[in-house]
Motif scaffolding. Sequence first.
Motif, PDB file in Angstrom:
ATOM      1  N   LEU A 135       0.828  -1.200   0.000  1.00 36.70           N
ATOM      2  CA  LEU A 135       0.000   0.000   0.000  1.00 36.70           C
ATOM      3  C   LEU A 135       0.870   1.261   0.000  1.00 36.70           C
ATOM      4  CD1 LEU A 135      -3.261   0.567   1.949  1.00 36.70           C
ATOM      5  CD2 LEU A 135      -1.455   2.289   2.091  1.00 36.70           C
ATOM      6  N   LEU A 136       1.915   1.270   0.831  1.00 38.36           N
ATOM      7  CA  LEU A 136       2.802   2.436   0.880  1.00 38.36           C
ATOM      8  C   LEU A 136       3.535   2.620  -0.446  1.00 38.36           C
ATOM      9  CD1 LEU A 136       4.260   1.954   4.476  1.00 38.36           C
ATOM     10  CD2 LEU A 136       2.617   3.699   3.749  1.00 38.36           C
ATOM     11  N   LEU A 137       3.959   1.519  -1.040  1.00 41.61           N
ATOM     12  CA  LEU A 137       4.623   1.595  -2.339  1.00 41.61           C
ATOM     13  C   LEU A 137       3.677   2.184  -3.378  1.00 41.61           C
ATOM     14  CD1 LEU A 137       7.023   0.844  -4.220  1.00 41.61           C
ATOM     15  CD2 LEU A 137       5.929  -1.395  -4.525  1.00 41.61           C
ATOM     16  N   GLY A 138       2.435   1.700  -3.396  1.00 41.09           N
ATOM     17  CA  GLY A 138       1.471   2.203  -4.360  1.00 41.09           C
ATOM     18  C   GLY A 138       1.156   3.676  -4.178  1.00 41.09           C
ATOM     19  N   HIS A 139       1.219   4.158  -2.937  1.00 40.00           N
ATOM     20  CA  HIS A 139       0.899   5.555  -2.682  1.00 40.00           C
ATOM     21  C   HIS A 139       2.086   6.491  -2.923  1.00 40.00           C
ATOM     22  CE1 HIS A 139      -2.993   5.165  -0.056  1.00 40.00           C
ATOM     23  NE2 HIS A 139      -3.130   4.707  -1.276  1.00 40.00           N
ATOM     24  N   PHE A 140       3.273   6.099  -2.468  1.00 38.74           N
ATOM     25  CA  PHE A 140       4.394   7.037  -2.497  1.00 38.74           C
ATOM     26  C   PHE A 140       5.364   6.799  -3.659  1.00 38.74           C
ATOM     27  CE2 PHE A 140       2.894   7.079   1.892  1.00 38.74           C
ATOM     28  CZ  PHE A 140       2.717   8.439   2.075  1.00 38.74           C
ATOM     29  N   TYR A 141       5.446   5.582  -4.152  1.00 42.37           N
ATOM     30  CA  TYR A 141       6.318   5.285  -5.290  1.00 42.37           C
ATOM     31  C   TYR A 141       5.583   4.350  -6.252  1.00 42.37           C
ATOM     32  CZ  TYR A 141      10.158   7.449  -2.751  1.00 42.37           C
ATOM     33  OH  TYR A 141      10.965   8.354  -2.091  1.00 42.37           O
ATOM     34  N   PRO A 142       4.561   4.874  -6.931  1.00 40.81           N
ATOM     35  CA  PRO A 142       3.743   4.021  -7.813  1.00 40.81           C
ATOM     36  C   PRO A 142       4.575   3.309  -8.869  1.00 40.81           C
ATOM     37  CG  PRO A 142       2.791   6.217  -7.568  1.00 40.81           C
ATOM     38  CD  PRO A 142       4.152   6.278  -6.957  1.00 40.81           C
ATOM     39  N   VAL A 143       4.230   2.077  -9.108  1.00 39.87           N
ATOM     40  CA  VAL A 143       4.893   1.264 -10.129  1.00 39.87           C
ATOM     41  C   VAL A 143       3.993   1.230 -11.351  1.00 39.87           C
ATOM     42  CG1 VAL A 143       5.745  -1.034 -10.727  1.00 39.87           C
ATOM     43  CG2 VAL A 143       6.055  -0.140  -8.393  1.00 39.87           C
ATOM     44  N   PRO A 144       4.479   1.673 -12.497  1.00 44.76           N
ATOM     45  CA  PRO A 144       3.627   1.668 -13.694  1.00 44.76           C
ATOM     46  C   PRO A 144       3.106   0.260 -13.991  1.00 44.76           C
ATOM     47  CG  PRO A 144       5.630   2.931 -14.094  1.00 44.76           C
ATOM     48  CD  PRO A 144       5.812   2.241 -12.768  1.00 44.76           C
ATOM     49  N   GLY A 175       7.206  12.211   2.598  1.00 43.78           N
ATOM     50  CA  GLY A 175       5.869  11.709   2.921  1.00 43.78           C
ATOM     51  C   GLY A 175       5.912  10.307   3.486  1.00 43.78           C
ATOM     52  N   LEU A 176       6.736   9.447   2.881  1.00 51.34           N
ATOM     53  CA  LEU A 176       6.860   8.081   3.373  1.00 51.34           C
ATOM     54  C   LEU A 176       7.506   8.059   4.754  1.00 51.34           C
ATOM     55  CD1 LEU A 176       6.650   5.025   2.998  1.00 51.34           C
ATOM     56  CD2 LEU A 176       8.810   5.111   1.727  1.00 51.34           C
ATOM     57  N   GLY A 177       8.558   8.843   4.937  1.00 52.29           N
ATOM     58  CA  GLY A 177       9.229   8.880   6.232  1.00 52.29           C
ATOM     59  C   GLY A 177       8.313   9.366   7.344  1.00 52.29           C
ATOM     60  N   LEU A 178       7.537  10.403   7.076  1.00 54.89           N
ATOM     61  CA  LEU A 178       6.605  10.915   8.077  1.00 54.89           C
ATOM     62  C   LEU A 178       5.495   9.901   8.360  1.00 54.89           C
ATOM     63  CD1 LEU A 178       6.314  14.644   6.945  1.00 54.89           C
ATOM     64  CD2 LEU A 178       7.377  13.775   9.050  1.00 54.89           C
ATOM     65  N   SER A 235       0.988  -2.061  11.214  1.00 55.87           N
ATOM     66  CA  SER A 235       0.259  -1.865   9.961  1.00 55.87           C
ATOM     67  C   SER A 235      -1.020  -1.058  10.109  1.00 55.87           C
ATOM     68  CB  SER A 235      -0.045  -3.211   9.307  1.00 55.87           C
ATOM     69  OG  SER A 235      -0.851  -4.025  10.139  1.00 55.87           O
ATOM     70  N   PHE A 236      -1.803  -1.296  11.165  1.00 58.02           N
ATOM     71  CA  PHE A 236      -3.077  -0.596  11.260  1.00 58.02           C
ATOM     72  C   PHE A 236      -2.867   0.904  11.447  1.00 58.02           C
ATOM     73  CE2 PHE A 236      -6.845   0.779  13.862  1.00 58.02           C
ATOM     74  CZ  PHE A 236      -7.735   0.804  12.796  1.00 58.02           C
ATOM     75  N   SER A 237      -1.975   1.277  12.343  1.00 58.58           N
ATOM     76  CA  SER A 237      -1.695   2.696  12.541  1.00 58.58           C
ATOM     77  C   SER A 237      -1.040   3.314  11.308  1.00 58.58           C
ATOM     78  CB  SER A 237      -0.809   2.894  13.774  1.00 58.58           C
ATOM     79  OG  SER A 237      -1.533   2.629  14.962  1.00 58.58           O
ATOM     80  N   LEU A 238      -0.166   2.563  10.641  1.00 63.29           N
ATOM     81  CA  LEU A 238       0.426   3.067   9.397  1.00 63.29           C
ATOM     82  C   LEU A 238      -0.648   3.304   8.348  1.00 63.29           C
ATOM     83  CD1 LEU A 238       3.628   0.845   9.054  1.00 63.29           C
ATOM     84  CD2 LEU A 238       3.533   3.274   9.647  1.00 63.29           C
ATOM     85  N   TYR A 239      -1.561   2.356   8.238  1.00 61.81           N
ATOM     86  CA  TYR A 239      -2.669   2.481   7.278  1.00 61.81           C
ATOM     87  C   TYR A 239      -3.464   3.751   7.526  1.00 61.81           C
ATOM     88  CZ  TYR A 239      -7.632   1.753   6.130  1.00 61.81           C
ATOM     89  OH  TYR A 239      -8.935   1.921   5.735  1.00 61.81           O
ATOM     90  N   LEU A 240      -3.753   4.044   8.793  1.00 63.38           N
ATOM     91  CA  LEU A 240      -4.537   5.234   9.105  1.00 63.38           C
ATOM     92  C   LEU A 240      -3.775   6.517   8.788  1.00 63.38           C
ATOM     93  CD1 LEU A 240      -6.267   4.465  12.535  1.00 63.38           C
ATOM     94  CD2 LEU A 240      -7.374   4.740  10.309  1.00 63.38           C
ATOM     95  N   TRP A 241      -2.545   6.619   9.283  1.00 58.78           N
ATOM     96  CA  TRP A 241      -1.867   7.908   9.304  1.00 58.78           C
ATOM     97  C   TRP A 241      -1.081   8.220   8.048  1.00 58.78           C
ATOM     98  CZ3 TRP A 241      -2.880  11.554  12.868  1.00 58.78           C
ATOM     99  CH2 TRP A 241      -3.571  11.138  14.004  1.00 58.78           C
ATOM    100  N   GLN A 242      -0.914   7.264   7.143  1.00 62.40           N
ATOM    101  CA  GLN A 242      -0.196   7.586   5.904  1.00 62.40           C
ATOM    102  C   GLN A 242      -1.021   8.466   4.970  1.00 62.40           C
ATOM    103  OE1 GLN A 242      -1.245   6.220   2.669  1.00 62.40           O
ATOM    104  NE2 GLN A 242      -3.012   5.372   3.772  1.00 62.40           N
TER     105      GLN A 242
END
Length: 338
Positions: A21-30, A296-299, A272-279
């Motif tokens: 999910l983080l990869l898809g949001h911050f570094y999308p893969v074509p 953005g990913l680091g924060l 994961s749950f808290s990461l999911y919420l706050w990303q």
Amino acid sequence: MSDPKHIACLDGWRGAAIAALLLGHFYPVPGINFGTLGVNLFFVLSGLLMTRILFVQKQPLGIFYRRRVARIFPSVYLFLAVTTLAFLVAGRDLSVLELASAATFTNNYIVPDGPWRMPFGHIWSLSVEEHAYVLLSLLALLTRASRRRSVRAVGAATAAISLVALLYAWTHSGAALSRLWLHSEVSAFGIFASSLVFLLGLGARPSRWDWMAVPALLVIGIAAHWWSAPAPLRMLLGCGAFALAVNRLQHAPQAVIRVFEFAPLRQLGVWSFSLYLWQQPFYQLVRHEGMHPALGLGLSLLVGAAAHYLVEKPARAWLNAHWGKPASARPQAQRMVG
């Protein structure tokens, strides 16, 4: 997987889901939407775990709901409150509709005409899980006396979801179909498919094909999320393959299990749950306001991990220890303080 003991590699599966999910949001893969892929990895894991709790351990529904509330509600409502306060302080426009639908876990049905203004859009997937938990718990309550009846009930629900998805794909397209695909009667397929696989025992016994089954299923599931794959294929084949893979994960080759038991991946799973919420706020800042993806990913990682230890974990532990128990059953020290 009927054994109630903790299975370490499932933490890694959860970690892989949030990493995707983080990869898809911050570094999308074509070519592949890793955000959607990550959500579906979460869904099939939820189906397995909730089925084990409800149908095998036969946890009383009062305890089941209290534990789900203890895990989810404090973190979600604090996230909504803090984010709304930040919008007010920054002078940004608020959307009462988006806030209300997120707070009531209905924003997979109540979708704004344009993009979500507030960073609550991701709660659509949590809404799907909440709705699925209710239906699964009711099916468990009605069929606990017979494993065969449980299989039939969950099988019927899975088939109904499949038929609805095919109907929507036949009658709608474009943005209209994308909105319908957020609905629980479609997106819960992964949860119910995994539940059905579990109840059928398809992951219970080793097989001579285990050396290749899980890796092949993972490859099929990922490939089905290719951008041009039709939505029904992505759901039925992609989520179906993931449902089989997560149920058979404990029988995978040791090389695969070691990947999912990799300590950093398991740690991501714990957070994961808290990461999911706050990303999500940082994702929107990256996507719409030019924040650098690395920042953005680091924060997201920093705030998500902090929220796990400061909010999610202590709130869950306190509620599980105190809620629904008579005063005589509470810890002695707590009674003395009271």
